[in-house]
Design an enzyme around this catalytic site. Structure first.
Site, PDB file in Angstrom:
ATOM      1  N   GLU A  26       0.876  -1.166   0.000  1.00  0.00           N
ATOM      2  CA  GLU A  26       0.000   0.000   0.000  1.00  0.00           C
ATOM      3  C   GLU A  26       0.917   1.220   0.000  1.00  0.00           C
ATOM      4  O   GLU A  26       1.832   1.291   0.824  1.00  0.00           O
ATOM      5  CB  GLU A  26      -0.862   0.000   1.269  1.00  0.00           C
ATOM      6  N   ARG A  80       5.737 -13.369   9.218  1.00  0.00           N
ATOM      7  CA  ARG A  80       6.069 -11.969   9.300  1.00  0.00           C
ATOM      8  C   ARG A  80       7.431 -11.839   9.969  1.00  0.00           C
ATOM      9  O   ARG A  80       7.790 -12.642  10.817  1.00  0.00           O
ATOM     10  CB  ARG A  80       5.029 -11.313  10.209  1.00  0.00           C
ATOM     11  N   LYS A  94       3.676   0.621   9.843  1.00  0.00           N
ATOM     12  CA  LYS A  94       3.759   1.878   9.096  1.00  0.00           C
ATOM     13  C   LYS A  94       3.101   3.013   9.863  1.00  0.00           C
ATOM     14  O   LYS A  94       3.566   4.139   9.836  1.00  0.00           O
ATOM     15  CB  LYS A  94       3.079   1.707   7.742  1.00  0.00           C
TER      16      LYS A  94
HETATM   17  P1  ATP Z   1       1.481  -2.042   8.028  1.00  0.00           P
HETATM   18  O1  ATP Z   1       0.360  -2.816   8.651  1.00  0.00           O
HETATM   19  O2  ATP Z   1       2.576  -1.715   8.954  1.00  0.00           O
HETATM   20  O3  ATP Z   1       1.020  -0.880   7.233  1.00  0.00           O
HETATM   21  P2  ATP Z   1       1.347  -3.795   5.878  1.00  0.00           P
HETATM   22  O4  ATP Z   1       1.686  -5.197   5.956  1.00  0.00           O
HETATM   23  O5  ATP Z   1      -0.104  -3.520   5.934  1.00  0.00           O
HETATM   24  O6  ATP Z   1       2.146  -3.051   7.007  1.00  0.00           O
HETATM   25  P3  ATP Z   1       1.611  -3.397   3.087  1.00  0.00           P
HETATM   26  O7  ATP Z   1       2.089  -2.258   2.286  1.00  0.00           O
HETATM   27  O8  ATP Z   1       0.207  -3.816   2.943  1.00  0.00           O
HETATM   28  O9  ATP Z   1       1.932  -3.062   4.607  1.00  0.00           O
HETATM   29  O10 ATP Z   1       2.573  -4.634   2.895  1.00  0.00           O
HETATM   30  C1  ATP Z   1       2.974  -5.151   1.647  1.00  0.00           C
HETATM   31  C2  ATP Z   1       3.390  -6.573   1.813  1.00  0.00           C
HETATM   32  O11 ATP Z   1       4.450  -6.689   2.770  1.00  0.00           O
HETATM   33  C3  ATP Z   1       2.261  -7.442   2.321  1.00  0.00           C
HETATM   34  O12 ATP Z   1       2.260  -8.617   1.552  1.00  0.00           O
HETATM   35  C4  ATP Z   1       2.628  -7.714   3.747  1.00  0.00           C
HETATM   36  O13 ATP Z   1       2.119  -8.935   4.180  1.00  0.00           O
HETATM   37  C5  ATP Z   1       4.141  -7.681   3.705  1.00  0.00           C
HETATM   38  N1  ATP Z   1       4.701  -7.336   5.011  1.00  0.00           N
HETATM   39  C6  ATP Z   1       4.467  -6.232   5.738  1.00  0.00           C
HETATM   40  N2  ATP Z   1       5.132  -6.260   6.895  1.00  0.00           N
HETATM   41  C7  ATP Z   1       5.837  -7.411   6.918  1.00  0.00           C
HETATM   42  C8  ATP Z   1       6.739  -8.032   7.848  1.00  0.00           C
HETATM   43  N3  ATP Z   1       7.041  -7.461   9.005  1.00  0.00           N
HETATM   44  N4  ATP Z   1       7.281  -9.229   7.519  1.00  0.00           N
HETATM   45  C9  ATP Z   1       6.995  -9.807   6.354  1.00  0.00           C
HETATM   46  N5  ATP Z   1       6.168  -9.284   5.434  1.00  0.00           N
HETATM   47  C10 ATP Z   1       5.581  -8.105   5.706  1.00  0.00           C
HETATM   48 MG    MG Z   2      -1.506  -4.086   4.508  1.00  0.00          MG
END
Ligand code: ATP
Ligand code: MG
Length: 714
Positions: free
Chosen positions: A215, A436, A446
């Site tokens: 995102e 994760r 984020k």
């Molecule tokens: P946040 O909740 O902090 O905004 P997010 O996972 O929602 O993080 P996205 O931009 O949706 O952020 O993430 C893109 C991809 O990265 C998704 O497939 C997500 O599952 C993966 N991802 C995010 N954080 C992690 C992490 N700590 N370890 C592994 N993969 C991750």
């Molecule tokens: Mg997300």
């Protein structure tokens, strides 16, 4: 289960469930023994003490989620698991996860609590064996850290109970055997593949299309790097496939062009080249049509239940009062939503899946909601946006994604993902879960990172204390080290709190053979020394920048009778001691001038015939003549957080480290003037540094210390 068929997919280690299953298969219950078919999707993960994520087909044929529910299901079939106080037993079963961590510190309070509870008890609940005894015994036995603690015997009651369960239940021997076999298998698999990284996807014959769906609501961090690199690995290394970069831009309140651009740049930096870039927002028209179809098919309805009530109803399995509205009513409300009228803004659309499914993700999730904020790509065209739950399966399906990689916490939502695709009769997509990545004392949310940027707690998204790709790069991480580190983590489905030390140790492997060596002397109480026996006139010589790697090039080293030493070194010298001036030779310490505890001046006498191997002290030094010494600022950092792992209820402000930046002034050899931003060097006897700001007359060069794993630090 009267059909005596039980299929269990053990996706990750299920230490607590495993004994229960094995028991069920080996205890003679004078009933047709069930065929227990345990399919280890990843045998190597057994014994990892991971949270069990188990999908299990129960007696009624409906799926059961999670270890706890699976055990309850088994209890209904096997009377020996049933005690007399179901409520108490359930309360213990709900705590199974506390025995999963592989970290002793996290486990300890739970072990102690159990130990105390068992003080005057033979069984966890009541006076006979019941499910918690079996499940918790299994959880401890399957967790090597916990089993070790129990074996050490310091927790008397716990150890007594543990041995008692083993004596009482002959089947525990079978479980131990099984766990040992799994451990052996894992070891064998490990030695076979060595350090190499080999994981595979199922059903790849018809090609592989993966996608990385960030995102655009922040900069990429090391967790995202894992997701991106895994997708890249499958698409481009393991299989000859396609990698899509999809901006999942369905929430205009958070998203910005700046973030989108940074994501493209950071992926390029990591060497990831998507074959195609797409946007969820490209599909808004289609998604809107799909939502209408859902409503028309009776698969979705409009709801104006307030958020709090909706949450409570979902929790308690109560139907919304709008659940049975007619198609016409629902369509009309969706239309109001689309227009963004005050009436429309009150509503959302929910998929009509289930009111009370044990898997709460299936309790009528929201699929469309209003948001009047302008979108960074579609402007004000839309007032309604699909939720991730609705958008992701549909877009995956239409874009031809074959394997959707998701972090494991989405596991509960996998049936929902499939439901959307089935309801719309779309092409199915295979989901593959991975863990994760978390690091101690590090934020990877984020939302929280944004907060730190916005409140000025850090310099920006590229702050060297930040876990963003830009932050860790600025701190001195190299891209090959990042790739190696992440791909090594790849196969693990364990959600663990990693330590930065392994990461930086990997990095050191890459920088040590190529980082040029330089010299810096701290300015504080710097000591001037005269060197007897040095040539009267200063001179310079070309010396290799790296003793073991001539390819790194040469640097100028100045020699003269006047040099600078560090206070700490000078202080350690004894009268007439023979020391070594590094890269020059030995010298005797002839005079030590002091003022209080501080050394103010030294007189040395060169003794170049001396054996450098025989001295205790090898010190760095800089000639004050024959070169222009370069002022430098050496910066080190500490973790931003004071707590290893922030919990949901923890307030960020309470755990912010007030002191995270440490600066020291120093002078460095003349060659440092030529370093450019991003250059990685070693200051001898100090460590590795990355140059953040080059030297300019009047302005010192600024260098950040790169952790090496010994010191940790991020
Ligand atoms: P946040 O909740 O902090 O905004 P997010 O996972 O929602 O993080 P996205 O931009 O949706 O952020 O993430 C893109 C991809 O990265 C998704 O497939 C997500 O599952 C993966 N991802 C995010 N954080 C992690 C992490 N700590 N370890 C592994 N993969 C991750
Ligand atoms: Mg997300």
């Amino acid at each position: 289960m009267s059909q005596s068929q039980l299929v269990v997919a053990l996706r990750a280690n299920s230490a607590a469930l495993l004994p229960v299953l094995l028991v069920a298969s080996s205890v003679n219950e004078a009933r047709p023994s069930p065929v227990i078919n345990i399919r280890y999707e990843d045998t190597a993960l057994l014994q990892e003490g991971d949270k069990a994520i188990v999908q299990f087909t129960g007696a009624s044929g409906t799926p059961v989620y999670g270890t706890e529910n699976a055990i309850k299901e088994l209890r209904a079939t096997y009377p020996f698991l049933k005690g007399k106080d179901e409520k108490q037993e359930d309360s213990w079963l709900s705590e199974l996860d506390s025995f999963a961590p592989l970290d002793f510190k996290a486990l300890e309070p739970h072990l102690q609590r159990l130990d105390k509870h068992l003080t005057l008890r033979s069984f966890i609940v009541g006076y006979s064996l019941s499910a918690p005894d079996v499940a918790i015994w299994g959880a401890l036995r399957g967790n090597r850290v916990a089993a070790g603690a129990v074996k050490r015997g310091a927790l008397l009651n716990l150890s007594r109970w543990y041995s008692f369960v083993e004596e009482l239940c002959p089947w525990t021997a079978a479980v131990v055997e099984r766990l040992n076999a799994a451990a052996k298998e894992k070891k064998a698999a490990k030695s076979k593949e060595g350090a190499s990284y080999d994981i595979a996807l199922l059903n790849t014959e018809k090609g592989v299309v993966t996608r990385f769906p960030p995102e655009p609501s922040g900069y990429l961090h090391i967790g995202h790097a894992k997701a991106a690199l895994l997708n890249d690995y499958f698409a481009h290394e393991k299989y000859n496939g396609t990698l899509l970069l999809r901006f999942d831009d369905t929430n205009p309140s958070n998203e910005k062009m700046e973030f989108q651009d940074s994501i493209v740049e950071d992926l390029a930096l990591m060497g990831i080249k998507p074959d195609k870039t797409t946007y969820s927002s490209d599909y808004f028209d289609q998604l809107y049509q799909y939502c209408i179809q859902m409503i028309k098919d009776g698969n979705a309805y409009a709801d104006d239940t307030d958020k709090e009530t909706m949450g409570a109803e979902r929790m308690n399995g109560i139907a919304s009062k709008r659940r049975d509205a007619t198609v016409e009513e629902n369509l009309a409300r969706f239309e109001e939503m689309k227009k963004g009228t005050p009436e429309g803004l009150r509503w959302c659309i929910r998929a009509k899946i289930s009111v009370d499914n044990p898997n709460k993700a299936l309790r009528d999730p929201v699929i469309y909601r209003c948001n009047p904020a302008p979108h960074h790509r579609t402007g004000t065209k839309w007032k309604i946006y699909p939720t991730y739950d609705f958008c992701c399966p549909i877009v995956d399906s239409i874009e031809g994604v074959t394997h959707a990689l998701r972090t494991i916490e989405y596991r509960d939502r996998n049936p929902q993902y499939k439901w959307m695709i089935d309801a719309l009769k779309l092409r199915p997509v295979q989901v593959w879960d991975f863990a994760r990545m978390n690091f101690i004392k590090t934020l990877l949310s984020k939302r929280k990172l944004t907060k730190l940027v916005e409140t000025g707690a850090v310099w920006g998204w590229d702050d060297p204390r930040f876990p963003t790709i830009r932050g860790i790069r600025r701190r001195g991480m190299t891209v090959p080290a990042l790739r190696e580190f992440i791909l090594k983590q790849g196969p693990s489905k364990n959600v663990v709190n990693l330590d930065w030390t392994i990461f930086w140790a990997t990095n050191k492997k890459y920088i040590d053979p190529v980082a040029p060596r330089h010299t810096a002397i701290l300015k504080k109480d710097i000591v001037k020394a005269t060197v007897k026996g040095a040539p009267a006139a200063a001179y310079t010589e070309d010396k290799p920048k790296h003793a073991k790697n001539p390819a790194v090039g040469v640097k100028k080293v100045a020699y003269s009778g006047s040099i600078l030493l560090e206070q700490e070194d000078a202080k350690s010298f004894k009268q007439d001691e023979e020391i070594t001036l590094m890269n020059w030779g030995n010298a005797y310490v002839r005079k030590i001038h002091t003022s209080g505890d501080t050394v103010t001046e030294l007189e040395l006498e060169l003794h170049l015939e001396g054996d450098v191997k025989k001295t205790d002290k090898k010190v760095t030094w800089l000639s004050t003549e024959g070169q222009e010494m370069i002022p430098v600022e050496l910066v080190d950092f500490d973790y931003l957080l004071t707590k290893d792992s922030l919990q949901e209820e923890d307030k960020l402000e309470d755990f912010l480290n007030p002191n995270t930046e440490f600066r020291e002034d120093a002078v460095a050899d003349c060659n440092v003037a030529e370093l450019k931003e991003g250059d990685i060097i070693q200051f001898e006897r100090k460590g590795y540094y990355r140059l953040d700001r080059p030297y300019a007359p009047g302005e010192p060069a600024v260098l950040f210390n790169i952790p090496t794993g010994k010191t940790g630090g991020k």
